[in-house]
Write an enzyme that holds these catalytic residues in place. Sequence first.
Site, PDB file in Angstrom:
ATOM      1  N   MET A  83       0.837  -1.198   0.000  1.00 46.36           N
ATOM      2  CA  MET A  83       0.000   0.000   0.000  1.00 46.36           C
ATOM      3  C   MET A  83       0.880   1.258   0.000  1.00 46.36           C
ATOM      4  O   MET A  83       0.412   2.350   0.306  1.00 46.36           O
ATOM      5  CB  MET A  83      -0.933  -0.004   1.215  1.00 46.36           C
ATOM      6  CG  MET A  83      -1.906  -1.182   1.177  1.00 46.36           C
ATOM      7  SD  MET A  83      -3.416  -0.886   2.092  1.00 46.36           S
ATOM      8  CE  MET A  83      -2.786  -0.698   3.728  1.00 46.36           C
ATOM      9  N   HIS A  97       9.058   1.434   3.302  1.00 47.84           N
ATOM     10  CA  HIS A  97      10.112   1.410   4.314  1.00 47.84           C
ATOM     11  C   HIS A  97      10.946   0.160   4.062  1.00 47.84           C
ATOM     12  O   HIS A  97      10.671  -0.588   3.107  1.00 47.84           O
ATOM     13  CB  HIS A  97       9.509   1.432   5.725  1.00 47.84           C
ATOM     14  CG  HIS A  97       8.433   0.398   5.935  1.00 47.84           C
ATOM     15  ND1 HIS A  97       8.673  -0.950   5.909  1.00 47.84           N
ATOM     16  CD2 HIS A  97       7.087   0.537   6.138  1.00 47.84           C
ATOM     17  CE1 HIS A  97       7.549  -1.616   6.125  1.00 47.84           C
ATOM     18  NE2 HIS A  97       6.559  -0.729   6.243  1.00 47.84           N
ATOM     19  N   LEU A 101       9.013  -2.067  11.535  1.00 47.70           N
ATOM     20  CA  LEU A 101       8.762  -1.014  10.542  1.00 47.70           C
ATOM     21  C   LEU A 101       7.331  -1.120  10.049  1.00 47.70           C
ATOM     22  O   LEU A 101       6.815  -2.212   9.824  1.00 47.70           O
ATOM     23  CB  LEU A 101       9.731  -1.144   9.372  1.00 47.70           C
ATOM     24  CG  LEU A 101      11.215  -0.996   9.681  1.00 47.70           C
ATOM     25  CD1 LEU A 101      12.017  -0.945   8.385  1.00 47.70           C
ATOM     26  CD2 LEU A 101      11.478   0.259  10.496  1.00 47.70           C
ATOM     27  N   SER A 102       6.714   0.046   9.914  1.00 43.47           N
ATOM     28  CA  SER A 102       5.339   0.106   9.412  1.00 43.47           C
ATOM     29  C   SER A 102       5.137   1.480   8.793  1.00 43.47           C
ATOM     30  O   SER A 102       5.690   2.477   9.267  1.00 43.47           O
ATOM     31  CB  SER A 102       4.359  -0.086  10.579  1.00 43.47           C
ATOM     32  OG  SER A 102       3.066   0.377  10.208  1.00 43.47           O
ATOM     33  N   SER A 103       4.347   1.535   7.723  1.00 41.13           N
ATOM     34  CA  SER A 103       4.056   2.833   7.110  1.00 41.13           C
ATOM     35  C   SER A 103       3.409   3.751   8.136  1.00 41.13           C
ATOM     36  O   SER A 103       3.599   4.974   8.113  1.00 41.13           O
ATOM     37  CB  SER A 103       3.120   2.658   5.914  1.00 41.13           C
ATOM     38  OG  SER A 103       3.686   1.757   4.997  1.00 41.13           O
ATOM     39  N   ARG A 104       2.661   3.165   9.047  1.00 45.48           N
ATOM     40  CA  ARG A 104       1.940   3.975  10.044  1.00 45.48           C
ATOM     41  C   ARG A 104       2.878   4.614  11.075  1.00 45.48           C
ATOM     42  O   ARG A 104       2.465   5.551  11.773  1.00 45.48           O
ATOM     43  CB  ARG A 104       0.900   3.123  10.770  1.00 45.48           C
ATOM     44  CG  ARG A 104      -0.299   2.767   9.914  1.00 45.48           C
ATOM     45  CD  ARG A 104      -1.401   2.174  10.779  1.00 45.48           C
ATOM     46  NE  ARG A 104      -2.687   2.232  10.105  1.00 45.48           N
ATOM     47  CZ  ARG A 104      -3.165   1.279   9.324  1.00 45.48           C
ATOM     48  NH1 ARG A 104      -2.441   0.190   9.115  1.00 45.48           N
ATOM     49  NH2 ARG A 104      -4.342   1.418   8.751  1.00 45.48           N
ATOM     50  N   HIS A 117       9.132  -3.174   3.302  1.00 44.21           N
ATOM     51  CA  HIS A 117       8.700  -3.354   1.905  1.00 44.21           C
ATOM     52  C   HIS A 117       9.903  -3.694   1.018  1.00 44.21           C
ATOM     53  O   HIS A 117       9.843  -4.591   0.179  1.00 44.21           O
ATOM     54  CB  HIS A 117       8.079  -2.054   1.363  1.00 44.21           C
ATOM     55  CG  HIS A 117       6.813  -1.640   2.049  1.00 44.21           C
ATOM     56  ND1 HIS A 117       6.716  -0.489   2.791  1.00 44.21           N
ATOM     57  CD2 HIS A 117       5.591  -2.225   2.088  1.00 44.21           C
ATOM     58  CE1 HIS A 117       5.479  -0.372   3.249  1.00 44.21           C
ATOM     59  NE2 HIS A 117       4.773  -1.403   2.846  1.00 44.21           N
ATOM     60  N   GLY A 149       4.812 -10.086   4.157  1.00 43.97           N
ATOM     61  CA  GLY A 149       5.651  -9.931   5.342  1.00 43.97           C
ATOM     62  C   GLY A 149       5.067 -10.651   6.550  1.00 43.97           C
ATOM     63  O   GLY A 149       3.842 -10.660   6.763  1.00 43.97           O
TER      64      GLY A 149
HETATM   65  P1  AMP Z   1       1.532  -2.761   3.429  1.00 43.40           P
HETATM   66  O1  AMP Z   1       2.034  -1.725   2.473  1.00 43.40           O
HETATM   67  O2  AMP Z   1       1.529  -2.324   4.832  1.00 43.40           O
HETATM   68  O3  AMP Z   1       0.262  -3.420   2.973  1.00 43.40           O
HETATM   69  O4  AMP Z   1       2.636  -3.920   3.379  1.00 43.40           O
HETATM   70  C1  AMP Z   1       2.984  -4.565   2.209  1.00 43.40           C
HETATM   71  C2  AMP Z   1       3.735  -5.815   2.521  1.00 43.40           C
HETATM   72  O5  AMP Z   1       4.894  -5.482   3.273  1.00 43.40           O
HETATM   73  C3  AMP Z   1       2.911  -6.771   3.364  1.00 43.40           C
HETATM   74  O6  AMP Z   1       3.110  -8.092   2.910  1.00 43.40           O
HETATM   75  C4  AMP Z   1       3.486  -6.565   4.744  1.00 43.40           C
HETATM   76  O7  AMP Z   1       3.363  -7.693   5.554  1.00 43.40           O
HETATM   77  C5  AMP Z   1       4.938  -6.293   4.424  1.00 43.40           C
HETATM   78  N1  AMP Z   1       5.558  -5.577   5.537  1.00 43.40           N
HETATM   79  C6  AMP Z   1       5.065  -4.489   6.189  1.00 43.40           C
HETATM   80  N2  AMP Z   1       5.897  -4.149   7.193  1.00 43.40           N
HETATM   81  C7  AMP Z   1       6.914  -5.021   7.173  1.00 43.40           C
HETATM   82  C8  AMP Z   1       8.088  -5.192   7.961  1.00 43.40           C
HETATM   83  N3  AMP Z   1       8.376  -4.393   8.976  1.00 43.40           N
HETATM   84  N4  AMP Z   1       8.901  -6.211   7.659  1.00 43.40           N
HETATM   85  C9  AMP Z   1       8.622  -7.048   6.647  1.00 43.40           C
HETATM   86  N5  AMP Z   1       7.541  -6.936   5.871  1.00 43.40           N
HETATM   87  C10 AMP Z   1       6.694  -5.943   6.122  1.00 43.40           C
END
Ligand code: AMP
Length: 576
Positions: free
Chosen positions: A304, A308, A459-462, A311, A422
């Site tokens: 999404m 970071h 790590l998280s976008s949030r 991703h 992830g």
């Molecule tokens: P998102 O953009 O949050 O939907 O995440 C996209 C993908 O990145 C998903 O498969 C998440 O599980 C993975 N992801 C998000 N944060 C992390 C992280 N800290 N380490 C590894 N994978 C991650």
Amino acid sequence: MRTPWTDLETNIFLTRRPVSQMRELERDSPPDTPARKRLAIVGRGRVGYALTQALRNTGYDVDGPLGRGADGLGADAVLLCVPDAEIASAAAHIPPGPIVGHCSGATGLGVIAPHEAFSLHPLMTVTAEGADFAGAGAAIAGSTPRALACAAQLADALGMRPVEIPEEERPAYHAAASVASNFLITLEAAAERIGATVGLERDQLVPLVRATVENWARLGPERALTGPVARGDEATVARQRQAIADAAPELLALFDALVTATGALAAPPGGECGMNVIHTVAGLRATLLEPRRAGRSIGLVPTMGAFHDGHLSLMRRARQECDVVVVSLFVNPAQFNDPADLDKYPRDPERDEALAADIGVDLLFAPAAEEVYPPGFATAVSVAGITETLEGAHRGRAHFDGVTTVVTKLFNMVGPDVAYFGQKDAQQALVIRRLARDLDLPVRIEVCPTVREPDGLALSSRNALLSPDDRARATALHRALAAVQRGIGAGERDPAALREHALAELDAAAISPDYVEFVSSETLEPVRRIDRDFLVVLAAHVGGTRLIDNQLIHLSRNHDREVATPSRAPTIASRR
Ligand code: AMP
């Protein structure tokens, strides 16, 4: 190496000058001039007539065009102007002696064996009205230097610009000719067909086509290219596409392929950024058509955005394992239970683009919401059971339905061999595995370790939404997980006691969790007795931001293998 046929002295034809000049020469020739050589042309089709006429005009003594069974008796060379499939039988009618040639672009010389053989393929379209060969290219070949010279001399006489094409390169040569000529007609027919739906006639298109071809000839493709694709005007291209879908849907696949190819011409790979950014499903499919046909493996990383290192770790893994890496960037409204959460979700498409390009991603697919959910969209993909607990229970059924629906769509759009998720979103990864298994989706699901900050925060976008104070408090989530692992290490096996260790860490940071659960890492069923490895999962609001984290807890010692930190994955701080 190609034979330097232009240097060949061998000249089997004596009379290759205009008739007037030839007569002059003959009059002045010394008495020992060799006898005049003769060319027979077999085949009474367009090419046979056109070549006979053109060569006669240049002074050749041409016998023909003769019928297909002709034996070419008395000729020094016989040129077969018959359909490709009939070359062999026409050659078989010729008794040994003369050099025998054909005019096919696609056929080698083997079919003429055992004759001494040549071929001469004029790179010119021949209609019933004949052809002007002067200035055109021509592919020539010869089984002996003398035969090659024969082809070169005929081409030369016609004012053509011959190039020797060896047998193994003939299909590519012929394909170039087909694209340049036959397919151009196909394109113009398509333009006529679309134009006709709004009352445009061929005559009105012709000046445009002539000017375009002239520009291409004069300036080359890159400089001659104009129009909405070259300008990157996607809105106009989308409107054109819709018009074709309505008026001439049978031309849609052709249109899509041309948009993709034209886009590649406008921004050739290897420029400032070798990554393709695509916004439409049609463009995506068209771009992946060729690699798929070529049997290249395709890896997909659904995201999404607001990239970071988590991703990027998925993208790097895909880059290592797949020939073609596709990253989707789509903030999926269907999986947000709270509209405010959707509104404030971090977005930075330009930075994302640069980061993905740095990794070597081939294709960034960033569709608009209407592309994924067009008006009238009415279908959902829903996984039961495993989606109803934890995140499903707290965010509502629609959350995972939104995830499974969009991921199914992405799988259908991209057709990946492997898709990367992830471990950070442990429940989501399990749901996707179940989805792929239950629906027999032909994709391998790979789950990659959670990447963490040096202080343990996943790590998280949030995380970008956290205030400095909340950012500091958020480390308690990781401390809570670590406390469970520490308790296990100290021999504690009572789930309630272990849970207290975790809650104490959260409490110390004034965080009240949505849940802290010990569950099976395969089924997410609650773990009541601790006698095997399990997953501890938690979710909590820190300030206004909801964060989730999890850790696989091992009863044996070797417990950090599923954890990745930015120290193992290069940091992206420099992009800010
Ligand atoms: P998102 O953009 O949050 O939907 O995440 C996209 C993908 O990145 C998903 O498969 C998440 O599980 C993975 N992801 C998000 N944060 C992390 C992280 N800290 N380490 C590894 N994978 C991650």
